[in-house]
Design an enzyme around this catalytic site. Structure first.
Site, PDB file in Angstrom:
ATOM      1  N   SER A   1      83.660  48.085 -49.682  1.00 13.79           N
ATOM      2  CA  SER A   1      84.506  46.889 -49.718  1.00 13.79           C
ATOM      3  C   SER A   1      83.879  45.820 -50.589  1.00 13.79           C
ATOM      4  CB  SER A   1      84.636  46.356 -48.289  1.00 13.79           C
ATOM      5  OG  SER A   1      85.158  45.059 -48.293  1.00 13.79           O
TER       6      SER A   1
ATOM      7  N   TYR B   1      80.915  43.752 -39.569  1.00 16.22           N
ATOM      8  CA  TYR B   1      81.701  44.781 -40.258  1.00 16.22           C
ATOM      9  C   TYR B   1      81.223  44.911 -41.716  1.00 16.22           C
ATOM     10  CZ  TYR B   1      85.309  46.065 -43.559  1.00 16.22           C
ATOM     11  OH  TYR B   1      85.954  46.597 -44.634  1.00 16.22           O
TER      12      TYR B   1
ATOM     13  N   LYS C   1      79.112  47.985 -44.055  1.00 13.22           N
ATOM     14  CA  LYS C   1      79.454  48.525 -45.388  1.00 13.22           C
ATOM     15  C   LYS C   1      78.234  48.435 -46.318  1.00 13.22           C
ATOM     16  CE  LYS C   1      83.807  49.604 -44.751  1.00 13.22           C
ATOM     17  NZ  LYS C   1      84.175  51.013 -44.601  1.00 13.22           N
TER      18      LYS C   1
HETATM   19  N1  UFG Z   1      94.835  33.735 -44.950  1.00 14.30           N
HETATM   20  C1  UFG Z   1      95.630  32.702 -44.486  1.00 14.30           C
HETATM   21  N2  UFG Z   1      96.260  32.890 -43.295  1.00 14.30           N
HETATM   22  C2  UFG Z   1      96.136  34.012 -42.545  1.00 14.30           C
HETATM   23  C3  UFG Z   1      95.304  35.061 -43.035  1.00 14.30           C
HETATM   24  C4  UFG Z   1      94.673  34.873 -44.235  1.00 14.30           C
HETATM   25  O1  UFG Z   1      95.782  31.662 -45.129  1.00 14.30           O
HETATM   26  O2  UFG Z   1      96.719  34.093 -41.467  1.00 14.30           O
HETATM   27  C5  UFG Z   1      94.174  33.585 -46.263  1.00 14.30           C
HETATM   28  C6  UFG Z   1      92.655  33.642 -46.216  1.00 14.30           C
HETATM   29  O3  UFG Z   1      92.123  32.356 -45.977  1.00 14.30           O
HETATM   30  C7  UFG Z   1      92.316  34.204 -47.599  1.00 14.30           C
HETATM   31  C8  UFG Z   1      93.505  35.120 -47.903  1.00 14.30           C
HETATM   32  O4  UFG Z   1      94.547  34.681 -47.065  1.00 14.30           O
HETATM   33  O5  UFG Z   1      92.313  33.179 -48.548  1.00 14.30           O
HETATM   34  C9  UFG Z   1      93.230  36.593 -47.628  1.00 14.30           C
HETATM   35  O6  UFG Z   1      92.761  36.754 -46.303  1.00 14.30           O
HETATM   36  P1  UFG Z   1      92.670  38.173 -45.582  1.00 14.30           P
HETATM   37  O7  UFG Z   1      92.215  37.942 -44.188  1.00 14.30           O
HETATM   38  O8  UFG Z   1      93.936  38.916 -45.765  1.00 14.30           O
HETATM   39  O9  UFG Z   1      91.578  38.946 -46.429  1.00 14.30           O
HETATM   40  P2  UFG Z   1      90.047  38.567 -46.758  1.00 14.30           P
HETATM   41  O10 UFG Z   1      89.966  38.399 -48.231  1.00 14.30           O
HETATM   42  O11 UFG Z   1      89.547  37.473 -45.913  1.00 14.30           O
HETATM   43  O12 UFG Z   1      89.304  39.870 -46.263  1.00 14.30           O
HETATM   44  C10 UFG Z   1      89.616  41.115 -46.831  1.00 14.30           C
HETATM   45  C11 UFG Z   1      89.521  42.229 -45.785  1.00 14.30           C
HETATM   46  C12 UFG Z   1      88.116  42.465 -45.337  1.00 14.30           C
HETATM   47  C13 UFG Z   1      87.230  42.682 -46.513  1.00 14.30           C
HETATM   48  C14 UFG Z   1      87.389  41.564 -47.520  1.00 14.30           C
HETATM   49  C15 UFG Z   1      86.661  41.974 -48.763  1.00 14.30           C
HETATM   50  O13 UFG Z   1      90.280  41.881 -44.655  1.00 14.30           O
HETATM   51  O14 UFG Z   1      88.084  43.650 -44.574  1.00 14.30           O
HETATM   52  O15 UFG Z   1      88.760  41.383 -47.875  1.00 14.30           O
HETATM   53  O16 UFG Z   1      86.566  40.999 -49.669  1.00 14.30           O
HETATM   54  F1  UFG Z   1      85.958  42.720 -46.099  1.00 14.30           F
END
Ligand code: UFG
Length: 331
Positions: free
Chosen positions: A124, A149, A153
């Site tokens: 990841s 998590y 990785k």
């Molecule tokens: N976000 C919101 N509201 C929500 C959920 C997310 O505004 O309800 C925003 C977050 O702040 C971020 C973006 O949407 O800016 C993406 O968030 P995600 O939770 O979808 O994904 P992340 O980038 O935080 O995390 C993902 C995977 C992880 C992995 C990571 C690797 O979920 O498993 O990418 O970079 F580790």
């Protein structure tokens, strides 16, 4: 060539089984159904018109893994199985370290015993931690991961590097995914997170379908195009094809590839595109930043293009359409 796909009924695993089958690989699936459903197998058979052998085993049980290797002439392994919820990993670190590390070590030990040395690992972009520049290239150091998590990785990547250093007849490929989203265009397989989703795309779908009231956008004061977080969203079918290319084209040795589109999209851009493509409303409110989030990150996917001949083919519009199609097909 016969491939063992661990976690083959999960979100990314199931889409990879479809693409491997299309490329005529023989496939054996092992999945303990912790985070997946057995009926995905029938759906895979419906999409591909092929039958797959499923072992409902837990990789933490080494004897069970041996059984699979005794009964099948495995040539390569693609390893997806593992716990993957960031928040849960913070609450239950021991469960995450124990499951993700023991299962992987067991698998590698059995592979070594049976002299199967081709391995593709589901890593990841989280291993970059808080990168110095938003664009991540594979030669950047692994950073300080922000949750157990992500640390599993990074630890497994290190274990694999040490394994390769000890015996360079292994062929190991680490695939660092950016943000996998979307679903198969058939509407039969897709992402089904347990409970209230943590990730953006599944949350958007629950709001669009009226199951949740509104999306909380975590911060609009980041130094990005519109102040909301920027990520590299990759269609799961493109991601699945990256695994097929890794099996087919990865050179000898230990390889690391980013799998992403190379393009960053903000939360607001994704919401707006989803609304436009699907003609639905996604209610939202801006709330505080989520601890641990970074402002912006996206892949430099040029190595995967150069060495594997892979790049994303699907657009952000395809992602929004296919995700919504799956949500509605599910009912
Ligand atoms: N976000 C919101 N509201 C929500 C959920 C997310 O505004 O309800 C925003 C977050 O702040 C971020 C973006 O949407 O800016 C993406 O968030 P995600 O939770 O979808 O994904 P992340 O980038 O935080 O995390 C993902 C995977 C992880 C992995 C990571 C690797 O979920 O498993 O990418 O970079 F580790």
């Amino acid at each position: 060539m016969k491939i063992l796909v661990t976690g083959g009924l999960g979100f990314i695993g199931s889409h990879t089984v479809v693409e491997l089958a299309k490329a005529n690989f023989e496939i054996v699936i092992v999945d303990n159904l912790y985070n997946s459903k057995e009926d995905v197998l029938e759906k895979l058979e419906k999409i591909t018109g092929k039958k797959f052998k499923l072992y409902k085993y837990d990789l933490c049980n080494k004897e069970k893994i041996e059984e699979i290797f005794k009964e099948n002439q495995i040539d390569a392994v693609i390893h997806f199985a593992g716990y993957k919820a960031v928040g849960e990993s913070v609450r239950e670190p021991l469960m995450y370290y124990s499951n993700n590390l023991i299962s992987t070590l067991n698998l590698l030990e059995v592979m070594k015993k049976y002299n199967v040395k081709k391995f593709v690992f589901s890593s990841s972009a989280t291993v970059y931690g808080e990168p110095k520049t938003p664009k991540c290239t594979e030669n950047m150091n692994r950073g300080e991961t922000t949750n157990p998590y992500g640390t599993t990785k990074a630890m497994i990547e290190k274990i694999l590097e040490d394994l390769y250093a000890s015996d360079n007849s292994w062929n190991i490929t680490l695939l660092r995914y950016f943000n996998p989203v979307g679903a198969h265009e058939s509407g039969l397989i897709g992402e089904e997170p347990n409970g209230i989703p943590n990730n953006l795309m599944p949350y958007i779908m629950k709001v669009a379908s009226g199951k949740l009231e509104k999306l909380n956008i975590f911060g609009n004061d980041y130094p990005t195009i519109d102040g909301t977080g920027v990520r590299d969203y990759i269609h799961v079918v493109d991601l699945a094809k990256g695994h097929v290319k890794a099996i087919q084209n990865a050179p000898d040795g230990l390889n690391i590839y980013n799998l992403g589109s190379g393009k960053g999209i903000s939360v607001l851009e994704l919401v707006t595109t989803f609304e436009k493509v699907n003609n639905v409303k996604v209610n939202y409110q801006i709330v505080d930043r989520r601890p641990g989030d970074i402002a912006e990150n996206y892949a430099d996917p040029s190595e995967a293009l150069k060495e594997l001949g892979w790049k994303t083919e699907k657009s952000i519009e395809d992602i929004c359409r296919d995700a919504w199609n799956y949500e509605n097909a599910e009912g």
